[in-house]
Enzyme design. Sequence first.
Site, mmCIF file in Angstrom:
data_model
loop_
_atom_site.group_PDB
_atom_site.id
_atom_site.type_symbol
_atom_site.label_atom_id
_atom_site.label_comp_id
_atom_site.label_asym_id
_atom_site.label_seq_id
_atom_site.Cartn_x
_atom_site.Cartn_y
_atom_site.Cartn_z
ATOM 1 N N HIS A 111 0.848 -1.192 0.000
ATOM 2 C CA HIS A 111 0.000 0.000 0.000
ATOM 3 C C HIS A 111 0.885 1.243 0.000
ATOM 4 O O HIS A 111 1.668 1.434 0.931
ATOM 5 C CB HIS A 111 -0.866 0.064 1.262
ATOM 6 C CG HIS A 111 -1.962 -0.944 1.300
ATOM 7 N ND1 HIS A 111 -2.943 -0.930 2.260
ATOM 8 C CD2 HIS A 111 -2.239 -1.993 0.499
ATOM 9 C CE1 HIS A 111 -3.773 -1.937 2.054
ATOM 10 N NE2 HIS A 111 -3.362 -2.592 0.989
ATOM 11 N N TYR A 151 -8.829 5.174 7.935
ATOM 12 C CA TYR A 151 -8.992 5.492 9.359
ATOM 13 C C TYR A 151 -10.092 6.556 9.443
ATOM 14 O O TYR A 151 -9.946 7.635 8.868
ATOM 15 C CB TYR A 151 -7.697 6.063 9.939
ATOM 16 C CG TYR A 151 -6.593 5.045 10.145
ATOM 17 C CD1 TYR A 151 -5.765 4.652 9.101
ATOM 18 C CD2 TYR A 151 -6.375 4.487 11.405
ATOM 19 C CE1 TYR A 151 -4.746 3.730 9.297
ATOM 20 C CE2 TYR A 151 -5.348 3.569 11.612
ATOM 21 C CZ TYR A 151 -4.537 3.186 10.555
ATOM 22 O OH TYR A 151 -3.533 2.279 10.760
ATOM 23 N N PRO A 160 -3.256 -0.103 19.047
ATOM 24 C CA PRO A 160 -3.027 -0.546 17.662
ATOM 25 C C PRO A 160 -3.223 0.523 16.591
ATOM 26 O O PRO A 160 -2.924 0.276 15.420
ATOM 27 C CB PRO A 160 -4.035 -1.695 17.483
ATOM 28 C CG PRO A 160 -5.042 -1.510 18.546
ATOM 29 C CD PRO A 160 -4.387 -0.791 19.675
ATOM 30 N N LYS A 208 1.930 -0.321 15.076
ATOM 31 C CA LYS A 208 3.364 -0.376 15.370
ATOM 32 C C LYS A 208 3.828 -1.590 16.183
ATOM 33 O O LYS A 208 5.027 -1.875 16.236
ATOM 34 C CB LYS A 208 3.785 0.901 16.139
ATOM 35 C CG LYS A 208 3.795 2.140 15.287
ATOM 36 C CD LYS A 208 5.022 2.172 14.395
ATOM 37 C CE LYS A 208 4.904 3.151 13.255
ATOM 38 N NZ LYS A 208 4.625 2.548 11.952
ATOM 39 N N TYR A 264 4.413 6.349 9.738
ATOM 40 C CA TYR A 264 3.552 5.199 9.445
ATOM 41 C C TYR A 264 4.318 4.120 8.663
ATOM 42 O O TYR A 264 4.200 2.930 8.958
ATOM 43 C CB TYR A 264 2.309 5.673 8.675
ATOM 44 C CG TYR A 264 1.189 4.668 8.662
ATOM 45 C CD1 TYR A 264 0.447 4.405 9.808
ATOM 46 C CD2 TYR A 264 0.875 3.963 7.504
ATOM 47 C CE1 TYR A 264 -0.569 3.477 9.813
ATOM 48 C CE2 TYR A 264 -0.154 3.029 7.492
ATOM 49 C CZ TYR A 264 -0.874 2.787 8.642
ATOM 50 O OH TYR A 264 -1.876 1.862 8.639
HETATM 51 P P1 RFL Z 1 3.088 -11.983 21.264
HETATM 52 O O1 RFL Z 1 2.613 -12.011 19.858
HETATM 53 O O2 RFL Z 1 2.113 -11.717 22.336
HETATM 54 O O3 RFL Z 1 3.807 -13.373 21.515
HETATM 55 C C1 RFL Z 1 4.154 -13.814 22.811
HETATM 56 C C2 RFL Z 1 4.173 -15.324 22.790
HETATM 57 O O4 RFL Z 1 4.568 -15.784 24.079
HETATM 58 C C3 RFL Z 1 3.680 -16.810 24.484
HETATM 59 N N1 RFL Z 1 3.681 -16.878 25.956
HETATM 60 C C4 RFL Z 1 4.391 -17.772 26.649
HETATM 61 N N2 RFL Z 1 5.214 -18.754 26.248
HETATM 62 C C5 RFL Z 1 5.791 -19.528 27.201
HETATM 63 N N3 RFL Z 1 5.543 -19.355 28.532
HETATM 64 C C6 RFL Z 1 4.730 -18.382 28.969
HETATM 65 N N4 RFL Z 1 4.496 -18.223 30.273
HETATM 66 C C7 RFL Z 1 4.113 -17.538 28.021
HETATM 67 N N5 RFL Z 1 3.246 -16.490 28.091
HETATM 68 C C8 RFL Z 1 3.001 -16.096 26.837
HETATM 69 C C9 RFL Z 1 2.349 -16.419 23.878
HETATM 70 O O5 RFL Z 1 1.450 -17.515 23.761
HETATM 71 C C10 RFL Z 1 2.779 -15.882 22.526
HETATM 72 O O6 RFL Z 1 2.849 -16.891 21.543
HETATM 73 O O7 RFL Z 1 4.294 -10.922 21.449
HETATM 74 P P2 RFL Z 1 5.434 -10.479 20.431
HETATM 75 O O8 RFL Z 1 6.109 -11.675 19.820
HETATM 76 O O9 RFL Z 1 6.230 -9.472 21.167
HETATM 77 O O10 RFL Z 1 4.673 -9.764 19.217
HETATM 78 C C11 RFL Z 1 3.961 -8.572 19.417
HETATM 79 C C12 RFL Z 1 2.753 -8.478 18.469
HETATM 80 O O11 RFL Z 1 2.016 -9.679 18.550
HETATM 81 C C13 RFL Z 1 1.855 -7.287 18.789
HETATM 82 O O12 RFL Z 1 2.626 -6.156 19.101
HETATM 83 C C14 RFL Z 1 0.933 -6.931 17.616
HETATM 84 O O13 RFL Z 1 -0.003 -7.940 17.377
HETATM 85 C C15 RFL Z 1 0.208 -5.619 17.878
HETATM 86 N N6 RFL Z 1 -0.746 -5.268 16.812
HETATM 87 C C16 RFL Z 1 -0.311 -4.704 15.636
HETATM 88 N N7 RFL Z 1 1.006 -4.522 15.420
HETATM 89 C C17 RFL Z 1 1.444 -4.023 14.220
HETATM 90 O O14 RFL Z 1 2.665 -3.849 14.050
HETATM 91 N N8 RFL Z 1 0.582 -3.721 13.178
HETATM 92 C C18 RFL Z 1 -0.756 -3.885 13.330
HETATM 93 O O15 RFL Z 1 -1.491 -3.659 12.364
HETATM 94 C C19 RFL Z 1 -1.255 -4.356 14.596
HETATM 95 N N9 RFL Z 1 -2.567 -4.546 14.785
HETATM 96 C C20 RFL Z 1 -2.109 -5.508 16.980
HETATM 97 C C21 RFL Z 1 -3.006 -5.119 15.942
HETATM 98 C C22 RFL Z 1 -2.608 -6.126 18.119
HETATM 99 C C23 RFL Z 1 -3.965 -6.333 18.252
HETATM 100 N N10 RFL Z 1 -4.400 -6.987 19.422
HETATM 101 C C24 RFL Z 1 -5.267 -8.079 19.408
HETATM 102 C C25 RFL Z 1 -3.691 -6.730 20.666
HETATM 103 C C26 RFL Z 1 -4.360 -5.313 16.066
HETATM 104 C C27 RFL Z 1 -4.862 -5.893 17.228
HETATM 105 C C28 RFL Z 1 -6.334 -6.030 17.340
HETATM 106 C C1 PHB Z 2 -5.199 -4.546 10.860
HETATM 107 O O1 PHB Z 2 -5.313 -4.726 9.624
HETATM 108 O O2 PHB Z 2 -5.440 -5.446 11.671
HETATM 109 C C2 PHB Z 2 -4.784 -3.227 11.371
HETATM 110 C C3 PHB Z 2 -4.457 -2.216 10.471
HETATM 111 C C4 PHB Z 2 -4.077 -0.972 10.965
HETATM 112 C C5 PHB Z 2 -4.025 -0.753 12.329
HETATM 113 C C6 PHB Z 2 -4.343 -1.760 13.215
HETATM 114 C C7 PHB Z 2 -4.727 -3.005 12.734
HETATM 115 O O3 PHB Z 2 -3.677 0.473 12.779
#
Ligand code: RFL
Ligand code: PHB
Length: 403
Positions: free
Chosen positions: A74, A203, A295, A299, A387
């Site tokens: 994008h 957005y 989110p 980032k 971004y």
């Molecule tokens: P994770 O992905 O939480 O992975 C941690 C792993 O550790 C495991 N764990 C354990 N393992 C062993 N022993 C234990 N006691 C443990 N406790 C936990 C877990 O099961 C898991 O597998 O952390 P990590 O690797 O630091 O990654 C971070 C990302 O997952 C997170 O920052 C993003 O998902 C945030 N996020 C977004 N980030 C972006 O860069 N772009 C996005 O568009 C974006 N959209 C989002 C998001 C997060 C969202 N939610 C649900 C919080 C959208 C949403 C809705």
């Molecule tokens: C997503 O596609 O899940 C998404 C995109 C942009 C954001 C957060 C989540 O800022």
Amino acid sequence: MKHRTQVGIVGAGPAGLLLGHLLHLVGIDSVIVENRSREYVIDRVRAGVLEQGTVDLLCAMGVAEGLHARGLRHEGVYISFNGERHRIDMAELTAGKAITVYGQNEVVRDLIDARAETGRPLYFDAEDVGVDALDSEQPLIRFTHAGSQHEVRCDFIAGCDGFHGVCRPSVPEGVLEVFERVYPFGWLGILAEATPSCHELVYTHHERGFALFSMRSTTVTRLYLQVPPDEPIANWSDAAIWAEMLTRMTTSDGWAPNIGRITQKSVTPMRSFVAAPMRHARLFLVGDAAHIVPPTGAKGLNLAAADVVVLAVALNEFYRRGDAASLDRYSSVCLRRVWKAQRFSWWMTTLLHRLPDETAFDHQRQLADLDYLTTSRAAMTSLAEQYVGLPWEVALLSSTLGS
Ligand code: RFL
Ligand code: PHB
């Protein structure tokens, strides 16, 4: 069972898997311990937006086949308010940089496959995971797997276990300073079997609250709505979700998301959180274990990847040259980027959401901010460069991978 490794990694999310694979590429051993199942880790629906630096990292690591085949590049993003969509041409404003939409679960699946090919250990379904002897030269990861007790003796432990993991709480009292802000709203997110009606993200600022149009593929739309933070998902029938999405997102030119069968829905609370320093003795905190962003700026995953690069380069220097200086700088180098991403995510969040206690003044100021953002080239450039992602330590990485 007793094991010995160089780097013990707790958590097989993006941070743990990326670190394990980068270390593999430079010949450093690791054991990854994950408390969930392989299926759970892959199916968890989360991020979708990869910065240019994250894309470059996956390419440099040789794990970008799926990303090249199915990732959606994008070059722009839309900001919508007062019923009008305004496009910000990120590529034009940043000398050709872009973001790529590729689901976090795809990234995780690709990295699990890559790990399996290396033959290096990755334990899913580990129980009672704990870290110990953190102040010693040989910290330990302990866990139970398929009924047997395991102990992994490590040179270093990488706490990649997310916000609710065990590593951060294992740091002795008084070492970490915590900075936190909890927002008075959450996001209701859905996946729908619907062709995206716009090829870039939208957005939306609306009287009734924020909404976001995103996607996962050419056939799957991903949408979010601002809701109260503790909103039970049971309050939202599919029909009610679509009615609210259309009310908030439809623009005066008639644009709206396409409707389709909803295949997944959930509510996520929103917070900003930083624990500093991101290291205690031989334990390094990486990704969500050390910091959370709301989110809105997309980032979280990208910050986790940026931490991993800094740590992998520093570990490589330690093992190749016995030089611990970069390990000593890990926390301060990461935190500079983390705080800029915190600032950006907070700014995007407060720009676009309705606050429960906001005044008429706050509302007008927010609209003026949006007007400025979408009409000033300087303001658009500022959004675009953050971004697509502030510069990465890519030179550092390529010299490490090339060495
Ligand atoms: P994770 O992905 O939480 O992975 C941690 C792993 O550790 C495991 N764990 C354990 N393992 C062993 N022993 C234990 N006691 C443990 N406790 C936990 C877990 O099961 C898991 O597998 O952390 P990590 O690797 O630091 O990654 C971070 C990302 O997952 C997170 O920052 C993003 O998902 C945030 N996020 C977004 N980030 C972006 O860069 N772009 C996005 O568009 C974006 N959209 C989002 C998001 C997060 C969202 N939610 C649900 C919080 C959208 C949403 C809705
Ligand atoms: C997503 O596609 O899940 C998404 C995109 C942009 C954001 C957060 C989540 O800022």
